[in-house]
Scaffold this motif. Structure first.
Motif, mmCIF file in Angstrom:
data_model
loop_
_atom_site.group_PDB
_atom_site.id
_atom_site.type_symbol
_atom_site.label_atom_id
_atom_site.label_comp_id
_atom_site.label_asym_id
_atom_site.label_seq_id
_atom_site.Cartn_x
_atom_site.Cartn_y
_atom_site.Cartn_z
ATOM 1 N N THR A 123 -32.070 -27.437 -1.189
ATOM 2 C CA THR A 123 -33.134 -26.435 -1.171
ATOM 3 C C THR A 123 -32.658 -25.132 -0.533
ATOM 4 O OG1 THR A 123 -33.988 -27.381 0.875
ATOM 5 C CG2 THR A 123 -35.035 -28.095 -1.172
ATOM 6 N N ASP A 124 -31.449 -25.115 0.028
ATOM 7 C CA ASP A 124 -30.930 -23.883 0.608
ATOM 8 C C ASP A 124 -30.618 -22.826 -0.452
ATOM 9 O OD1 ASP A 124 -28.880 -25.462 -0.333
ATOM 10 O OD2 ASP A 124 -27.432 -24.759 1.156
ATOM 11 N N ILE A 125 -30.598 -23.207 -1.719
ATOM 12 C CA ILE A 125 -30.399 -22.208 -2.775
ATOM 13 C C ILE A 125 -31.595 -21.270 -2.874
ATOM 14 C CG2 ILE A 125 -28.891 -23.676 -4.164
ATOM 15 C CD1 ILE A 125 -31.295 -24.087 -6.053
ATOM 16 N N LEU A 126 -32.693 -21.618 -2.217
ATOM 17 C CA LEU A 126 -33.897 -20.781 -2.261
ATOM 18 C C LEU A 126 -33.980 -19.796 -1.101
ATOM 19 C CD1 LEU A 126 -36.470 -23.475 -3.371
ATOM 20 C CD2 LEU A 126 -35.360 -21.742 -4.756
ATOM 21 N N ASP A 127 -32.975 -19.783 -0.223
ATOM 22 C CA ASP A 127 -33.006 -18.864 0.914
ATOM 23 C C ASP A 127 -32.985 -17.402 0.466
ATOM 24 O OD1 ASP A 127 -33.087 -21.039 2.566
ATOM 25 O OD2 ASP A 127 -30.973 -20.929 3.156
ATOM 26 N N GLU A 128 -32.079 -17.077 -0.440
ATOM 27 C CA GLU A 128 -31.970 -15.698 -0.909
ATOM 28 C C GLU A 128 -33.197 -15.269 -1.726
ATOM 29 O OE1 GLU A 128 -28.380 -12.854 -2.489
ATOM 30 O OE2 GLU A 128 -28.106 -15.018 -2.405
ATOM 31 N N PRO A 129 -33.684 -16.098 -2.662
ATOM 32 C CA PRO A 129 -34.917 -15.696 -3.358
ATOM 33 C C PRO A 129 -36.118 -15.545 -2.417
ATOM 34 C CG PRO A 129 -33.810 -17.380 -4.617
ATOM 35 C CD PRO A 129 -33.088 -17.268 -3.305
ATOM 36 N N THR A 130 -36.166 -16.317 -1.346
ATOM 37 C CA THR A 130 -37.248 -16.165 -0.374
ATOM 38 C C THR A 130 -37.143 -14.808 0.316
ATOM 39 O OG1 THR A 130 -37.310 -18.560 -0.036
ATOM 40 C CG2 THR A 130 -38.329 -17.197 1.659
ATOM 41 N N ARG A 131 -35.917 -14.404 0.637
ATOM 42 C CA ARG A 131 -35.723 -13.067 1.222
ATOM 43 C C ARG A 131 -36.093 -11.976 0.210
ATOM 44 N NH1 ARG A 131 -31.278 -15.697 3.657
ATOM 45 N NH2 ARG A 131 -29.846 -15.044 2.016
ATOM 46 N N ASP A 132 -35.812 -12.226 -1.073
ATOM 47 C CA ASP A 132 -36.195 -11.258 -2.101
ATOM 48 C C ASP A 132 -37.710 -11.128 -2.204
ATOM 49 O OD1 ASP A 132 -33.548 -10.716 -2.805
ATOM 50 O OD2 ASP A 132 -33.502 -12.338 -4.281
ATOM 51 N N LEU A 133 -38.422 -12.231 -2.065
ATOM 52 C CA LEU A 133 -39.885 -12.187 -2.099
ATOM 53 C C LEU A 133 -40.417 -11.399 -0.906
ATOM 54 C CD1 LEU A 133 -42.423 -13.103 -3.592
ATOM 55 C CD2 LEU A 133 -42.404 -15.163 -2.195
ATOM 56 N N GLU A 134 -39.808 -11.587 0.258
ATOM 57 C CA GLU A 134 -40.212 -10.811 1.438
ATOM 58 C C GLU A 134 -39.924 -9.322 1.231
ATOM 59 O OE1 GLU A 134 -38.041 -12.706 4.550
ATOM 60 O OE2 GLU A 134 -39.325 -14.493 4.541
ATOM 61 N N ALA A 135 -38.800 -9.008 0.582
ATOM 62 C CA ALA A 135 -38.480 -7.609 0.283
ATOM 63 C C ALA A 135 -39.503 -7.024 -0.695
ATOM 64 C CB ALA A 135 -37.070 -7.505 -0.291
ATOM 65 N N LEU A 136 -39.966 -7.818 -1.636
ATOM 66 C CA LEU A 136 -41.002 -7.365 -2.571
ATOM 67 C C LEU A 136 -42.284 -7.041 -1.812
ATOM 68 C CD1 LEU A 136 -42.138 -6.877 -5.414
ATOM 69 C CD2 LEU A 136 -42.625 -9.328 -5.533
ATOM 70 N N MET A 137 -42.635 -7.869 -0.849
ATOM 71 C CA MET A 137 -43.853 -7.619 -0.070
ATOM 72 C C MET A 137 -43.723 -6.340 0.760
ATOM 73 S SD MET A 137 -45.087 -11.541 0.848
ATOM 74 C CE MET A 137 -44.537 -11.463 2.475
ATOM 75 N N ARG A 138 -42.490 -6.011 1.191
ATOM 76 C CA ARG A 138 -42.258 -4.773 1.942
ATOM 77 C C ARG A 138 -42.079 -3.568 1.019
ATOM 78 N NH1 ARG A 138 -38.462 -8.115 4.487
ATOM 79 N NH2 ARG A 138 -36.817 -6.974 3.423
ATOM 80 N N GLY A 139 -41.952 -3.800 -0.293
ATOM 81 C CA GLY A 139 -41.743 -2.711 -1.235
ATOM 82 C C GLY A 139 -40.293 -2.292 -1.351
ATOM 83 N N GLU A 140 -39.353 -3.175 -0.980
ATOM 84 C CA GLU A 140 -37.927 -2.841 -0.970
ATOM 85 C C GLU A 140 -37.106 -3.720 -1.913
ATOM 86 O OE1 GLU A 140 -36.967 -3.551 3.090
ATOM 87 O OE2 GLU A 140 -38.148 -1.868 3.820
ATOM 88 N N LEU A 141 -37.719 -4.319 -2.901
ATOM 89 C CA LEU A 141 -37.013 -5.226 -3.803
ATOM 90 C C LEU A 141 -36.070 -4.465 -4.720
ATOM 91 C CD1 LEU A 141 -36.775 -8.198 -4.791
ATOM 92 C CD2 LEU A 141 -38.499 -7.634 -6.493
ATOM 93 N N SER A 142 -34.844 -4.981 -4.853
ATOM 94 C CA SER A 142 -33.865 -4.389 -5.771
ATOM 95 C C SER A 142 -33.960 -5.080 -7.130
ATOM 96 C CB SER A 142 -32.457 -4.550 -5.202
ATOM 97 O OG SER A 142 -32.112 -5.924 -5.172
ATOM 98 N N THR A 143 -33.290 -4.513 -8.126
ATOM 99 C CA THR A 143 -33.307 -5.141 -9.445
ATOM 100 C C THR A 143 -32.559 -6.470 -9.428
ATOM 101 O OG1 THR A 143 -31.401 -3.806 -10.080
ATOM 102 C CG2 THR A 143 -33.560 -3.005 -10.757
ATOM 103 N N ASP A 144 -31.515 -6.583 -8.604
ATOM 104 C CA ASP A 144 -30.812 -7.859 -8.475
ATOM 105 C C ASP A 144 -31.741 -8.934 -7.901
ATOM 106 O OD1 ASP A 144 -28.448 -6.912 -9.510
ATOM 107 O OD2 ASP A 144 -27.578 -6.451 -7.539
ATOM 108 N N GLY A 145 -32.548 -8.551 -6.922
ATOM 109 C CA GLY A 145 -33.509 -9.487 -6.347
ATOM 110 C C GLY A 145 -34.564 -9.892 -7.358
ATOM 111 N N PHE A 146 -34.994 -8.930 -8.177
ATOM 112 C CA PHE A 146 -35.969 -9.232 -9.224
ATOM 113 C C PHE A 146 -35.392 -10.231 -10.222
ATOM 114 C CE2 PHE A 146 -37.687 -8.242 -13.476
ATOM 115 C CZ PHE A 146 -39.009 -8.585 -13.252
ATOM 116 N N LEU A 147 -34.138 -10.015 -10.614
ATOM 117 C CA LEU A 147 -33.486 -10.943 -11.546
ATOM 118 C C LEU A 147 -33.315 -12.320 -10.916
ATOM 119 C CD1 LEU A 147 -30.801 -8.639 -13.173
ATOM 120 C CD2 LEU A 147 -32.922 -9.473 -14.180
ATOM 121 N N ARG A 148 -33.002 -12.362 -9.619
ATOM 122 C CA ARG A 148 -32.845 -13.640 -8.929
ATOM 123 C C ARG A 148 -34.176 -14.398 -8.879
ATOM 124 N NH1 ARG A 148 -29.136 -11.892 -5.645
ATOM 125 N NH2 ARG A 148 -30.608 -10.703 -4.403
ATOM 126 N N LEU A 149 -35.258 -13.685 -8.588
ATOM 127 C CA LEU A 149 -36.581 -14.328 -8.576
ATOM 128 C C LEU A 149 -36.945 -14.843 -9.968
ATOM 129 C CD1 LEU A 149 -38.585 -11.925 -6.250
ATOM 130 C CD2 LEU A 149 -38.041 -14.316 -5.804
#
Length: 159
Positions: free
Chosen positions: A32-58
Motif C-alpha cells: 500500500t506504500d505505492i499510494l503515498d505519492e498519490p496521497t500527496r498529490d491529492l493534498e496538493a490538489l486541495m491546496r491548489g498546487e497540483l501539477s500535471t504529473d500529479g494529475f496523471l498519477r491520480l
C-alpha cells in the motif's frame, strides 16, 4: 586444443530466479506504500498546487482501481464479483470527476476541484488501499502496468 562442452549455458541463478518470480506472482500483496505519492498529490490538489504529473498519477491510480475491480469481478471466488463491482463503480464515479477537473484545467490553467470531486478522489484512493491486499503481487504488477500504459497512451493522444 580446447574441449567443447555440449551442455547449454545458463546463468547459475536461473532456477533461483524462476523460484523468486513464482513466489512473487502467488504471494499476497501488502504494497500500500505505492499510494503515498498519490496521497500527496491529492493534498496538493486541495491546496491548489497540483501539477500535471500529479494529475496523471491520480488518474493512473483510479484506472488501477477500475482494472483491479474488474479482475476481482472475474476471478470467480465467492463474494469477489460483488466486491469487484463496487470498486469498479467507485472508480467510474471518480473518472467522471477527473474528466470535469481536466475540463476545468483546460479553461483556467490550474486544477480546481469541488468538494464532491475531492470526496470521489479520496474514496477512490481509499478503495485502492483496501483492494491491494486482496491481490497477489503478480496481479498488482499486471494491473499497475496496464493502467500506466493506458494513461500514457491517452496522454499522448491528448498532447
Amino acid at each position: 586444443m580446447r574441449k567443447q562442452c555440449k551442455r547449454k549455458h545458463r546463468p547459475a541463478s536461473f532456477t533461483r530466479m524462476k523460484l523468486v518470480l513464482g513466489k512473487c506472482i502467488n504471494t499476497p500483496s501488502n504494497d500500500t506504500d505505492i499510494l503515498d505519492e498519490p496521497t500527496r498529490d491529492l493534498e496538493a490538489l486541495m491546496r491548489g498546487e497540483l501539477s500535471t504529473d500529479g494529475f496523471l498519477r491520480l488518474n493512473e491510480m483510479n484506472v488501477t482501481l477500475c482494472m483491479a475491480g474488474e479482475l476481482l469481478r472475474t476471478r470467480g471466488v465467492e463474494l469477489t464479483p460483488l466486491v469487484g463491482w463496487q470498486y469498479k463503480q467507485e472508480s467510474e464515479i471518480a473518472a467522471a470527476a477527473y474528466a470535469k477537473l481536466a475540463e476545468r484545467y483546460s479553461k483556467r490553467g490550474r486544477f480546481v476541484a469541488t468538494a464532491d470531486e475531492l470526496e470521489a478522489f479520496r474514496a477512490s484512493l481509499n478503495s485502492l488501499r483496501q483492494i491491494i491486499p486482496a491481490l497477489t503481487r503478480g496481479e498488482l504488477l499486471t494491473v499497475l502496468t496496464a493502467a500506466a500504459d493506458l494513461i500514457e497512451s491517452t496522454n499522448g493522444k491528448a498532447a
